[in-house]
Motif scaffolding. Structure first.
Motif, PDB file in Angstrom:
ATOM      1  N   VAL A  37      96.959  44.406 -49.188  1.00 34.15           N
ATOM      2  CA  VAL A  37      95.709  44.488 -49.934  1.00 34.15           C
ATOM      3  C   VAL A  37      95.593  43.140 -50.631  1.00 34.15           C
ATOM      4  O   VAL A  37      96.340  42.857 -51.556  1.00 34.15           O
ATOM      5  CB  VAL A  37      95.716  45.656 -50.941  1.00 34.15           C
ATOM      6  CG1 VAL A  37      94.444  45.648 -51.768  1.00 34.15           C
ATOM      7  CG2 VAL A  37      95.899  46.980 -50.215  1.00 34.15           C
ATOM      8  N   ASP A  38      94.694  42.307 -50.163  1.00 33.95           N
ATOM      9  CA  ASP A  38      94.590  40.942 -50.674  1.00 33.95           C
ATOM     10  C   ASP A  38      93.625  40.861 -51.853  1.00 33.95           C
ATOM     11  O   ASP A  38      92.612  41.552 -51.892  1.00 33.95           O
ATOM     12  CB  ASP A  38      94.126  40.007 -49.558  1.00 33.95           C
ATOM     13  CG  ASP A  38      95.159  39.914 -48.443  1.00 33.95           C
ATOM     14  OD1 ASP A  38      96.332  39.646 -48.756  1.00 33.95           O
ATOM     15  OD2 ASP A  38      94.787  40.111 -47.277  1.00 33.95           O
ATOM     16  N   PHE A  39      93.978  39.971 -52.794  1.00 34.74           N
ATOM     17  CA  PHE A  39      93.209  39.784 -54.019  1.00 34.74           C
ATOM     18  C   PHE A  39      92.806  38.328 -54.177  1.00 34.74           C
ATOM     19  O   PHE A  39      93.442  37.433 -53.624  1.00 34.74           O
ATOM     20  CB  PHE A  39      94.054  40.190 -55.238  1.00 34.74           C
ATOM     21  CG  PHE A  39      94.379  41.638 -55.284  1.00 34.74           C
ATOM     22  CD1 PHE A  39      95.501  42.121 -54.627  1.00 34.74           C
ATOM     23  CD2 PHE A  39      93.580  42.522 -55.967  1.00 34.74           C
ATOM     24  CE1 PHE A  39      95.805  43.471 -54.659  1.00 34.74           C
ATOM     25  CE2 PHE A  39      93.877  43.862 -56.011  1.00 34.74           C
ATOM     26  CZ  PHE A  39      94.984  44.345 -55.359  1.00 34.74           C
ATOM     27  N   VAL A  40      91.786  38.112 -54.997  1.00 35.11           N
ATOM     28  CA  VAL A  40      91.453  36.762 -55.435  1.00 35.11           C
ATOM     29  C   VAL A  40      92.677  36.235 -56.168  1.00 35.11           C
ATOM     30  O   VAL A  40      93.315  36.959 -56.946  1.00 35.11           O
ATOM     31  CB  VAL A  40      90.209  36.771 -56.355  1.00 35.11           C
ATOM     32  CG1 VAL A  40      89.960  35.404 -56.947  1.00 35.11           C
ATOM     33  CG2 VAL A  40      88.988  37.285 -55.596  1.00 35.11           C
ATOM     34  N   ARG A  41      93.008  34.991 -55.933  1.00 34.80           N
ATOM     35  CA  ARG A  41      94.223  34.395 -56.508  1.00 34.80           C
ATOM     36  C   ARG A  41      94.292  34.595 -58.023  1.00 34.80           C
ATOM     37  O   ARG A  41      93.325  34.353 -58.745  1.00 34.80           O
ATOM     38  CB  ARG A  41      94.249  32.906 -56.177  1.00 34.80           C
ATOM     39  CG  ARG A  41      95.501  32.202 -56.619  1.00 34.80           C
ATOM     40  CD  ARG A  41      95.451  30.727 -56.225  1.00 34.80           C
ATOM     41  NE  ARG A  41      96.598  30.035 -56.700  1.00 34.80           N
ATOM     42  CZ  ARG A  41      97.706  29.820 -55.984  1.00 34.80           C
ATOM     43  NH1 ARG A  41      97.774  30.238 -54.752  1.00 34.80           N
ATOM     44  NH2 ARG A  41      98.719  29.171 -56.509  1.00 34.80           N
ATOM     45  N   SER A  43      94.210  37.199 -59.849  1.00 35.93           N
ATOM     46  CA  SER A  43      93.292  38.165 -60.450  1.00 35.93           C
ATOM     47  C   SER A  43      93.527  39.543 -59.852  1.00 35.93           C
ATOM     48  O   SER A  43      94.290  39.698 -58.908  1.00 35.93           O
ATOM     49  CB  SER A  43      91.833  37.742 -60.230  1.00 35.93           C
ATOM     50  OG  SER A  43      91.376  38.172 -58.967  1.00 35.93           O
ATOM     51  N   ALA A  44      92.838  40.515 -60.412  1.00 37.99           N
ATOM     52  CA  ALA A  44      92.921  41.882 -59.907  1.00 37.99           C
ATOM     53  C   ALA A  44      91.681  42.237 -59.096  1.00 37.99           C
ATOM     54  O   ALA A  44      91.416  43.414 -58.868  1.00 37.99           O
ATOM     55  CB  ALA A  44      93.095  42.846 -61.067  1.00 37.99           C
ATOM     56  N   THR A  45      90.937  41.248 -58.661  1.00 35.53           N
ATOM     57  CA  THR A  45      89.737  41.484 -57.861  1.00 35.53           C
ATOM     58  C   THR A  45      90.112  41.502 -56.382  1.00 35.53           C
ATOM     59  O   THR A  45      90.522  40.474 -55.838  1.00 35.53           O
ATOM     60  CB  THR A  45      88.683  40.386 -58.116  1.00 35.53           C
ATOM     61  OG1 THR A  45      88.396  40.337 -59.509  1.00 35.53           O
ATOM     62  CG2 THR A  45      87.428  40.639 -57.321  1.00 35.53           C
ATOM     63  N   PRO A  46      89.989  42.676 -55.729  1.00 36.34           N
ATOM     64  CA  PRO A  46      90.315  42.728 -54.303  1.00 36.34           C
ATOM     65  C   PRO A  46      89.326  41.887 -53.490  1.00 36.34           C
ATOM     66  O   PRO A  46      88.136  41.839 -53.793  1.00 36.34           O
ATOM     67  CB  PRO A  46      90.174  44.205 -53.944  1.00 36.34           C
ATOM     68  CG  PRO A  46      90.138  44.940 -55.237  1.00 36.34           C
ATOM     69  CD  PRO A  46      89.610  43.979 -56.259  1.00 36.34           C
ATOM     70  N   LEU A  47      89.845  41.231 -52.462  1.00 32.06           N
ATOM     71  CA  LEU A  47      88.982  40.516 -51.525  1.00 32.06           C
ATOM     72  C   LEU A  47      88.277  41.533 -50.626  1.00 32.06           C
ATOM     73  O   LEU A  47      88.771  42.651 -50.449  1.00 32.06           O
ATOM     74  CB  LEU A  47      89.809  39.561 -50.671  1.00 32.06           C
ATOM     75  CG  LEU A  47      90.394  38.351 -51.398  1.00 32.06           C
ATOM     76  CD1 LEU A  47      91.369  37.601 -50.498  1.00 32.06           C
ATOM     77  CD2 LEU A  47      89.271  37.431 -51.856  1.00 32.06           C
ATOM     78  N   PRO A  48      87.135  41.178 -50.051  1.00 37.30           N
ATOM     79  CA  PRO A  48      86.441  42.121 -49.165  1.00 37.30           C
ATOM     80  C   PRO A  48      87.322  42.667 -48.038  1.00 37.30           C
ATOM     81  O   PRO A  48      87.189  43.831 -47.647  1.00 37.30           O
ATOM     82  CB  PRO A  48      85.275  41.295 -48.618  1.00 37.30           C
ATOM     83  CG  PRO A  48      84.999  40.289 -49.686  1.00 37.30           C
ATOM     84  CD  PRO A  48      86.358  39.949 -50.251  1.00 37.30           C
ATOM     85  N   VAL A  87      97.676  45.664 -63.199  1.00 32.11           N
ATOM     86  CA  VAL A  87      96.211  45.689 -63.139  1.00 32.11           C
ATOM     87  C   VAL A  87      95.724  45.735 -61.692  1.00 32.11           C
ATOM     88  O   VAL A  87      94.672  46.304 -61.402  1.00 32.11           O
ATOM     89  CB  VAL A  87      95.553  44.532 -63.925  1.00 32.11           C
ATOM     90  CG1 VAL A  87      95.818  44.665 -65.407  1.00 32.11           C
ATOM     91  CG2 VAL A  87      95.968  43.185 -63.419  1.00 32.11           C
ATOM     92  N   ARG A  88      96.488  45.174 -60.771  1.00 33.06           N
ATOM     93  CA  ARG A  88      96.120  45.269 -59.357  1.00 33.06           C
ATOM     94  C   ARG A  88      96.277  46.699 -58.850  1.00 33.06           C
ATOM     95  O   ARG A  88      95.445  47.180 -58.072  1.00 33.06           O
ATOM     96  CB  ARG A  88      96.939  44.301 -58.521  1.00 33.06           C
ATOM     97  CG  ARG A  88      96.462  42.872 -58.689  1.00 33.06           C
ATOM     98  CD  ARG A  88      97.249  41.910 -57.851  1.00 33.06           C
ATOM     99  NE  ARG A  88      96.649  40.583 -57.889  1.00 33.06           N
ATOM    100  CZ  ARG A  88      97.165  39.526 -57.318  1.00 33.06           C
ATOM    101  NH1 ARG A  88      98.305  39.615 -56.641  1.00 33.06           N
ATOM    102  NH2 ARG A  88      96.551  38.362 -57.391  1.00 33.06           N
ATOM    103  N   ALA A  89      97.344  47.371 -59.267  1.00 34.36           N
ATOM    104  CA  ALA A  89      97.508  48.775 -58.879  1.00 34.36           C
ATOM    105  C   ALA A  89      96.338  49.602 -59.401  1.00 34.36           C
ATOM    106  O   ALA A  89      95.796  50.461 -58.690  1.00 34.36           O
ATOM    107  CB  ALA A  89      98.836  49.316 -59.397  1.00 34.36           C
TER     108      ALA A  89
END
Length: 107
Positions: A37-41, A43-48, A87-89
Motif C-alpha cells: 500500500v503505497d503512500f505519498v513520501r 505522509s499518511a496519504t495513500p497514492l491512487p 497514522v498510515r494504519a
C-alpha cells in the motif's frame, strides 16, 4: 463460537511504483498478503495505486464472512517510523471504511 481474526499488514516500498497485478490475496498464517500500500513520501496519504490492494482486502472480507476481527498494521522506516506507521494504519482503515468495509471487530 471462537472469533476468527486476520491481520492486515502492509509495507512501504521505497522504490518506484509499478503496475499492480490482479492477483488475489494470499494467507501467510493469519496474515493477509495483498501487496504494498503505497503512500505519498513521509505522509499518511495513500497514492491512487493503493486502491488495488485495498480492493483486494474488501473482496476477501466480503467472501470470507467468518472473519470477525481485523488488525491493521503499518510499517515504515526512518526516524519517525512508529508515529508514521500508526497514522498510515489509520489511513488504511479509513480508506477501507470509505470503500464500504464493515469496521466492527477491528483491533
Amino acid at each position: 463460537t471462537s472469533a476468527k481474526w486476520l491481520a492486515l499488514a502492509f509495507i512501504l516500498i521505497a522504490f518506484p511504483v509499478v503496475a499492480q497485478s490482479p492477483a488475489l490475496p494470499t494467507l501467510d498464517g493469519n496474515r493477509l498478503v495483498v501487496g504494498p500500500v503505497d503512500f505519498v513520501r513521509n505522509s499518511a496519504t495513500p497514492l491512487p495505486v493503493a486502491s488495488v490492494p485495498l480492493a483486494r482486502v474488501k473482496t476477501y472480507l466480503e467472501a470470507k464472512t467468518y472473519v470477525t476481527a481485523l488488525r491493521i498494521e503499518g510499517h515504515a522506516t526512518g526516524s519517525r517510523a512508529q508515529p508514521l506507521s500508526e497514522v498510515r494504519a489509520m489511513a488504511v482503515a479509513k480508506a477501507l471504511v470509505a470503500m464500504g468495509v464493515d469496521s466492527i471487530g477491528w483491533l
